[in-house]
Design a protein around this motif. Structure first.
Motif, PDB file in Angstrom:
ATOM      1  N   SER A   7       6.871  -1.252   7.664  1.00 24.68           N
ATOM      2  CA  SER A   7       8.438  -0.443   7.516  1.00 24.68           C
ATOM      3  C   SER A   7       8.650  -1.065   8.752  1.00 24.68           C
ATOM      4  N   PRO A   8      10.213  -0.744   8.973  1.00 23.06           N
ATOM      5  CA  PRO A   8      10.306  -1.080  10.184  1.00 23.06           C
ATOM      6  C   PRO A   8      10.901   0.394  11.333  1.00 23.06           C
ATOM      7  N   ILE A   9       9.652   1.969  10.397  1.00 26.04           N
ATOM      8  CA  ILE A   9      10.371   2.903  10.944  1.00 26.04           C
ATOM      9  C   ILE A   9       9.031   3.683  11.830  1.00 26.04           C
ATOM     10  N   ASN A  10       9.130   4.193  12.463  1.00 25.55           N
ATOM     11  CA  ASN A  10       7.457   4.335  13.463  1.00 25.55           C
ATOM     12  C   ASN A  10       7.843   6.127  12.887  1.00 25.55           C
ATOM     13  N   ASN A  11       6.292   6.616  13.274  1.00 28.58           N
ATOM     14  CA  ASN A  11       6.034   7.605  12.732  1.00 28.58           C
ATOM     15  C   ASN A  11       6.717   8.623  11.401  1.00 28.58           C
ATOM     16  N   ILE A  12       6.191   7.785  10.323  1.00 28.06           N
ATOM     17  CA  ILE A  12       5.643   7.964   9.047  1.00 28.06           C
ATOM     18  C   ILE A  12       4.559   9.056   8.620  1.00 28.06           C
ATOM     19  N   ASN A  13       4.695  10.098   8.196  1.00 30.34           N
ATOM     20  CA  ASN A  13       3.490  10.856   8.087  1.00 30.34           C
ATOM     21  C   ASN A  13       2.889  11.283   6.882  1.00 30.34           C
ATOM     22  N   SER A  14       3.963  11.141   6.424  1.00 30.63           N
ATOM     23  CA  SER A  14       4.189  10.731   4.668  1.00 30.63           C
ATOM     24  C   SER A  14       5.332   9.385   3.919  1.00 30.63           C
ATOM     25  N   LEU A  15       5.049   8.779   3.507  1.00 26.01           N
ATOM     26  CA  LEU A  15       5.259   8.333   1.901  1.00 26.01           C
ATOM     27  C   LEU A  15       5.792   9.033   0.500  1.00 26.01           C
ATOM     28  N   ILE A  16       6.897   8.926   1.149  1.00 28.08           N
ATOM     29  CA  ILE A  16       7.600   9.570  -0.232  1.00 28.08           C
ATOM     30  C   ILE A  16       8.939   8.815  -1.195  1.00 28.08           C
ATOM     31  N   PRO A  17       8.172   9.232  -2.601  1.00 28.32           N
ATOM     32  CA  PRO A  17       9.238   8.052  -3.343  1.00 28.32           C
ATOM     33  C   PRO A  17      10.144   8.253  -3.734  1.00 28.32           C
ATOM     34  N   LEU A  28       9.382   5.500  -6.871  1.00 24.63           N
ATOM     35  CA  LEU A  28       8.412   5.142  -6.404  1.00 24.63           C
ATOM     36  C   LEU A  28       7.357   4.968  -4.823  1.00 24.63           C
ATOM     37  N   VAL A  29       6.294   4.799  -5.032  1.00 25.00           N
ATOM     38  CA  VAL A  29       6.028   4.867  -3.721  1.00 25.00           C
ATOM     39  C   VAL A  29       5.192   3.390  -3.975  1.00 25.00           C
ATOM     40  N   TYR A  30       5.675   2.383  -2.635  1.00 23.17           N
ATOM     41  CA  TYR A  30       5.598   1.333  -3.128  1.00 23.17           C
ATOM     42  C   TYR A  30       4.230   0.572  -1.467  1.00 23.17           C
ATOM     43  N   THR A  31       3.032   0.484  -2.224  1.00 25.80           N
ATOM     44  CA  THR A  31       2.026   0.026  -1.095  1.00 25.80           C
ATOM     45  C   THR A  31       1.173  -1.217  -1.763  1.00 25.80           C
ATOM     46  N   THR A  32       0.027  -1.664  -1.170  1.00 25.45           N
ATOM     47  CA  THR A  32      -0.179  -3.238  -1.041  1.00 25.45           C
ATOM     48  C   THR A  32      -1.737  -3.288  -0.529  1.00 25.45           C
ATOM     49  N   SER A  33      -2.219  -3.799  -1.088  1.00 26.46           N
ATOM     50  CA  SER A  33      -4.079  -3.529  -0.470  1.00 26.46           C
ATOM     51  C   SER A  33      -4.086  -4.972  -0.125  1.00 26.46           C
ATOM     52  N   LYS A  92       3.839  -5.706 -10.531  1.00 25.60           N
ATOM     53  CA  LYS A  92       2.800  -7.288 -11.143  1.00 25.60           C
ATOM     54  C   LYS A  92       3.239  -8.136 -10.298  1.00 25.60           C
ATOM     55  N   ILE A  93       3.322  -7.986  -8.693  1.00 24.51           N
ATOM     56  CA  ILE A  93       2.927  -8.727  -7.916  1.00 24.51           C
ATOM     57  C   ILE A  93       1.312  -8.081  -7.512  1.00 24.51           C
ATOM     58  N   PRO A  94       0.478  -9.243  -7.678  1.00 31.06           N
ATOM     59  CA  PRO A  94      -0.641  -9.192  -7.485  1.00 31.06           C
ATOM     60  C   PRO A  94      -0.908  -8.876  -5.764  1.00 31.06           C
ATOM     61  N   TYR A  95      -2.491  -7.533  -5.761  1.00 34.95           N
ATOM     62  CA  TYR A  95      -2.222  -6.853  -4.175  1.00 34.95           C
ATOM     63  C   TYR A  95      -1.192  -5.618  -4.267  1.00 34.95           C
ATOM     64  N   THR A  96      -0.291  -5.199  -4.982  1.00 38.92           N
ATOM     65  CA  THR A  96       0.793  -4.786  -5.239  1.00 38.92           C
ATOM     66  C   THR A  96      -0.169  -3.106  -6.352  1.00 38.92           C
ATOM     67  N   TYR A  97       0.809  -2.339  -5.583  1.00 40.27           N
ATOM     68  CA  TYR A  97       0.744  -0.834  -6.705  1.00 40.27           C
ATOM     69  C   TYR A  97       1.731   0.220  -6.603  1.00 40.27           C
ATOM     70  N   THR A  98       2.198   0.948  -7.113  1.00 39.54           N
ATOM     71  CA  THR A  98       3.245   1.749  -6.775  1.00 39.54           C
ATOM     72  C   THR A  98       2.694   3.349  -7.260  1.00 39.54           C
ATOM     73  N   THR A  99       2.956   4.202  -6.853  1.00 38.81           N
ATOM     74  CA  THR A  99       2.919   6.162  -7.329  1.00 38.81           C
ATOM     75  C   THR A  99       4.214   6.807  -7.400  1.00 38.81           C
ATOM     76  N   ASN A 100       3.889   7.248  -7.978  1.00 42.91           N
ATOM     77  CA  ASN A 100       5.183   8.353  -7.940  1.00 42.91           C
ATOM     78  C   ASN A 100       4.420  10.313  -7.245  1.00 42.91           C
ATOM     79  N   LYS A 101       4.089   9.868  -6.693  1.00 45.55           N
ATOM     80  CA  LYS A 101       3.793  10.552  -5.742  1.00 45.55           C
ATOM     81  C   LYS A 101       3.666  10.837  -4.272  1.00 45.55           C
ATOM     82  N   ASN A 102       3.297  11.443  -3.663  1.00 48.19           N
ATOM     83  CA  ASN A 102       3.703  11.506  -1.729  1.00 48.19           C
ATOM     84  C   ASN A 102       2.347  11.262  -1.608  1.00 48.19           C
ATOM     85  N   VAL A 103       2.701   9.970  -0.149  1.00 50.00           N
ATOM     86  CA  VAL A 103       0.981   9.694   0.164  1.00 50.00           C
ATOM     87  C   VAL A 103       0.901   9.927   1.608  1.00 50.00           C
ATOM     88  N   ASN A 104       0.244  10.394   1.462  1.00 47.41           N
ATOM     89  CA  ASN A 104      -0.551  11.253   3.306  1.00 47.41           C
ATOM     90  C   ASN A 104      -0.641   9.214   3.600  1.00 47.41           C
TER      91      ASN A 104
END
Length: 184
Positions: A7-17, A28-33, A92-104
């Motif tokens: 992210s270009p944004i600093n100091n995020i403590n929790s990713l929100i869908p 959704l929250v979008y992440t990757t391994s 659908k893209i390799p190494y990507t994961y989503t969730t509809n929950k907050n992520v710390n």
């Protein structure tokens, strides 16, 4: 498994869908391994020209001369290492994961120059960078067709926004071709 978010944004403590694109029905929250992949998303851009080779290694392809440097040099971003995801789905893209929950967030890495970080990944062998001047003429024609289709499908010739300006600035010959096609 480790999960990352860029992210270009600093100091995020929790990713929100959130709804990331028009027509999306679930927040959704979008992440990757892949920490490398997350690095590309440390800034907002109109195109992310990466894919994967046969070994599923990340490959960034420059769609115009020096695009990696032009887009990423001198830009700062933040890599977030996330706690384990709850109820995640593989994308659908390799190494990507989503969730509809907050992520710390467990850890934040500030990246002062995204371009230098990407070159570092290349030197480590975890990223392949295909320079524009090494692409075949056939592949350059594929890029041209993709950009022409984008201009037409998103009606960029009649739209005055940042996306249209980006395409016009970085693909001037293709933009001119789209204008000429419109006049036919």
């Amino acid at each position: 498994m480790e999960f990352y978010h860029g992210s270009p944004i600093n100091n995020i403590n929790s990713l929100i869908p959130h709804l990331a694109y028009l027509g999306q029905t679930e927040a959704l929250v979008y992440t990757t391994s892949s920490k490398v992949m997350a690095t590309f998303y440390c800034l907002k851009n109109f195109e992310y020209t990466y894919g994967f080779n046969k070994d599923k290694q990340l490959v960034y392809t420059e769609y115009y001369e020096d695009s990696l440097q032009i887009i990423y040099q001198g830009k700062k971003g933040y890599l977030y290492e996330c706690d384990n995801l709850v109820d995640y789905k593989e994308g659908k893209i390799p190494y990507t994961y989503t969730t509809n929950k907050n992520v710390n967030v467990k850890k934040i890495e500030e990246v002062d120059d995204l371009y230098l970080k990407l070159l570092e990944y290349e030197q480590q062998g975890v990223l392949v960078i295909e320079r524009y001047n090494t692409l075949s003429d056939n592949f350059k024609k594929i890029i041209e067709r993709q950009i022409l289709e984008e201009i037409k499908s998103k009606q960029l010739l009649i739209t005055n926004n940042d996306h249209a300006n980006y395409i016009k600035e970085h693909y001037p010959d293709i933009w001119q071709k789209a204008e000429n096609d419109l006049l036919k």
